[in-house]
Design a protein around this motif. Structure first.
Motif, PDB file in Angstrom:
ATOM      1  N   THR A 114      -6.867   4.436   3.560  1.00  0.00           N
ATOM      2  CA  THR A 114      -6.705   3.705   2.302  1.00  0.00           C
ATOM      3  C   THR A 114      -5.779   4.529   1.415  1.00  0.00           C
ATOM      4  O   THR A 114      -5.433   5.666   1.751  1.00  0.00           O
ATOM      5  CB  THR A 114      -8.055   3.545   1.591  1.00  0.00           C
ATOM      6  OG1 THR A 114      -8.547   4.848   1.262  1.00  0.00           O
ATOM      7  CG2 THR A 114      -9.066   2.807   2.458  1.00  0.00           C
ATOM      8  N   ASP A 115      -5.397   3.966   0.286  1.00  0.00           N
ATOM      9  CA  ASP A 115      -4.548   4.716  -0.652  1.00  0.00           C
ATOM     10  C   ASP A 115      -5.238   6.006  -1.106  1.00  0.00           C
ATOM     11  O   ASP A 115      -4.585   7.025  -1.290  1.00  0.00           O
ATOM     12  CB  ASP A 115      -4.192   3.853  -1.867  1.00  0.00           C
ATOM     13  CG  ASP A 115      -3.081   2.853  -1.572  1.00  0.00           C
ATOM     14  OD1 ASP A 115      -2.527   2.884  -0.453  1.00  0.00           O
ATOM     15  OD2 ASP A 115      -2.763   2.040  -2.465  1.00  0.00           O
TER      16      ASP A 115
ATOM     17  N   LYS B 289       0.722   3.711   2.020  1.00  0.00           N
ATOM     18  CA  LYS B 289       1.125   3.993   3.406  1.00  0.00           C
ATOM     19  C   LYS B 289       2.384   3.202   3.775  1.00  0.00           C
ATOM     20  O   LYS B 289       3.318   3.741   4.380  1.00  0.00           O
ATOM     21  CB  LYS B 289      -0.043   3.643   4.331  1.00  0.00           C
ATOM     22  CG  LYS B 289       0.142   4.028   5.760  1.00  0.00           C
ATOM     23  CD  LYS B 289      -1.131   3.701   6.538  1.00  0.00           C
ATOM     24  CE  LYS B 289      -0.891   3.781   8.009  1.00  0.00           C
ATOM     25  NZ  LYS B 289      -2.056   3.392   8.784  1.00  0.00           N
TER      26      LYS B 289
ATOM     27  N   GLU C 111      -8.867   3.618   9.320  1.00  0.00           N
ATOM     28  CA  GLU C 111      -7.617   3.113   8.754  1.00  0.00           C
ATOM     29  C   GLU C 111      -7.511   3.721   7.358  1.00  0.00           C
ATOM     30  O   GLU C 111      -8.435   3.591   6.555  1.00  0.00           O
ATOM     31  CB  GLU C 111      -7.666   1.579   8.671  1.00  0.00           C
ATOM     32  CG  GLU C 111      -6.402   0.941   8.182  1.00  0.00           C
ATOM     33  CD  GLU C 111      -5.242   1.048   9.160  1.00  0.00           C
ATOM     34  OE1 GLU C 111      -4.101   1.139   8.682  1.00  0.00           O
ATOM     35  OE2 GLU C 111      -5.483   1.052  10.385  1.00  0.00           O
TER      36      GLU C 111
ATOM     37  N   SER D 269       0.842  -1.193   0.000  1.00  0.00           N
ATOM     38  CA  SER D 269       0.000   0.000   0.000  1.00  0.00           C
ATOM     39  C   SER D 269       0.880   1.247   0.000  1.00  0.00           C
ATOM     40  O   SER D 269       2.074   1.194   0.306  1.00  0.00           O
ATOM     41  CB  SER D 269      -0.918   0.006   1.220  1.00  0.00           C
ATOM     42  OG  SER D 269      -0.192   0.347   2.383  1.00  0.00           O
TER      43      SER D 269
ATOM     44  N   GLU E   3      -6.019   9.729  10.795  1.00  0.00           N
ATOM     45  CA  GLU E   3      -6.465   8.461  11.380  1.00  0.00           C
ATOM     46  C   GLU E   3      -7.040   8.662  12.774  1.00  0.00           C
ATOM     47  O   GLU E   3      -8.076   8.097  13.111  1.00  0.00           O
ATOM     48  CB  GLU E   3      -5.297   7.466  11.457  1.00  0.00           C
ATOM     49  CG  GLU E   3      -4.954   6.807  10.151  1.00  0.00           C
ATOM     50  CD  GLU E   3      -3.838   5.789  10.271  1.00  0.00           C
ATOM     51  OE1 GLU E   3      -3.864   4.835   9.487  1.00  0.00           O
ATOM     52  OE2 GLU E   3      -2.949   5.954  11.124  1.00  0.00           O
TER      53      GLU E   3
ATOM     54  N   HIS F 162      -7.268   7.892   0.640  1.00  0.00           N
ATOM     55  CA  HIS F 162      -7.122   8.874   1.718  1.00  0.00           C
ATOM     56  C   HIS F 162      -5.716   9.474   1.706  1.00  0.00           C
ATOM     57  O   HIS F 162      -5.540  10.684   1.859  1.00  0.00           O
ATOM     58  CB  HIS F 162      -7.366   8.230   3.090  1.00  0.00           C
ATOM     59  CG  HIS F 162      -8.784   7.872   3.361  1.00  0.00           C
ATOM     60  ND1 HIS F 162      -9.180   6.576   3.513  1.00  0.00           N
ATOM     61  CD2 HIS F 162      -9.891   8.634   3.518  1.00  0.00           C
ATOM     62  CE1 HIS F 162     -10.490   6.548   3.745  1.00  0.00           C
ATOM     63  NE2 HIS F 162     -10.941   7.782   3.747  1.00  0.00           N
TER      64      HIS F 162
END
Length: 149
Positions: A45-46, A4, A43, A2, A37, A48
């Motif tokens: 996501t890409d 993140k 949580e 991901s 967060e 976000h």
């Protein structure tokens, strides 16, 4: 992996390489991600993460303009370095033809008849184009297309 996780790995690599400029920018980004967060209890996501990066890029561009107008080239250069690091996480941009095709497809999918349907069209386009196109420009294209139709 991901986005993140990629950012976390890049932070570790910047620490090992003792690249303080890149490390500082990545730390600002991770702080913004953690803040979102915590605030929203989600949580990320890409999508976000891309939204956060996009916002930070806009801030850097505004700052560069202000610093250059104020004659502070040293600060403008620092912002440009941060902008380069942040831009590296954005997906490749779409061409004008690809954006125009997406706009036409979204108008057809929404069954939009005029400017009053702009919200419906933008709701379809935003998740598809976020981070890959300037949404202000996309909004202008949608408005022009709906005005004709």
């Amino acid at each position: 992996m991901s986005l993140k996780e990629q950012i976390t790995e890049d932070m570790k690599a910047a620490m090992r390489a003792k690249d303080s400029a890149k490390l500082g920018t990545i730390r600002l980004l991770t702080a913004a991600m953690k803040q979102k967060e915590v605030d929203e209890r989600i949580e990320l996501t890409d999508a976000h993460v891309l939204a956060i990066i996009d916002k930070m890029i806009k801030q850097r561009k505004d700052s560069i303009t202000q610093f250059e107008a104020g004659g502070r080239q040293d600060l403008a250069d620092q912002e440009k370095a941060e902008l380069a690091v942040l831009s590296g996480y954005m997906p490749a941009g779409l061409s004008d033809a690809e954006i125009q095709a997406e706009v036409q497809a979204a108008i057809a999918a929404a069954g939009a008849a005029g400017p009053q349907d702009m919200g419906k069209v933008m709701a379809i386009l935003k998740p598809k184009l976020a981070g890959r196109a300037d949404m202000t420009a996309v909004s202008g294209l949608v408005k022009a297309a709906l005005a004709k139709g």
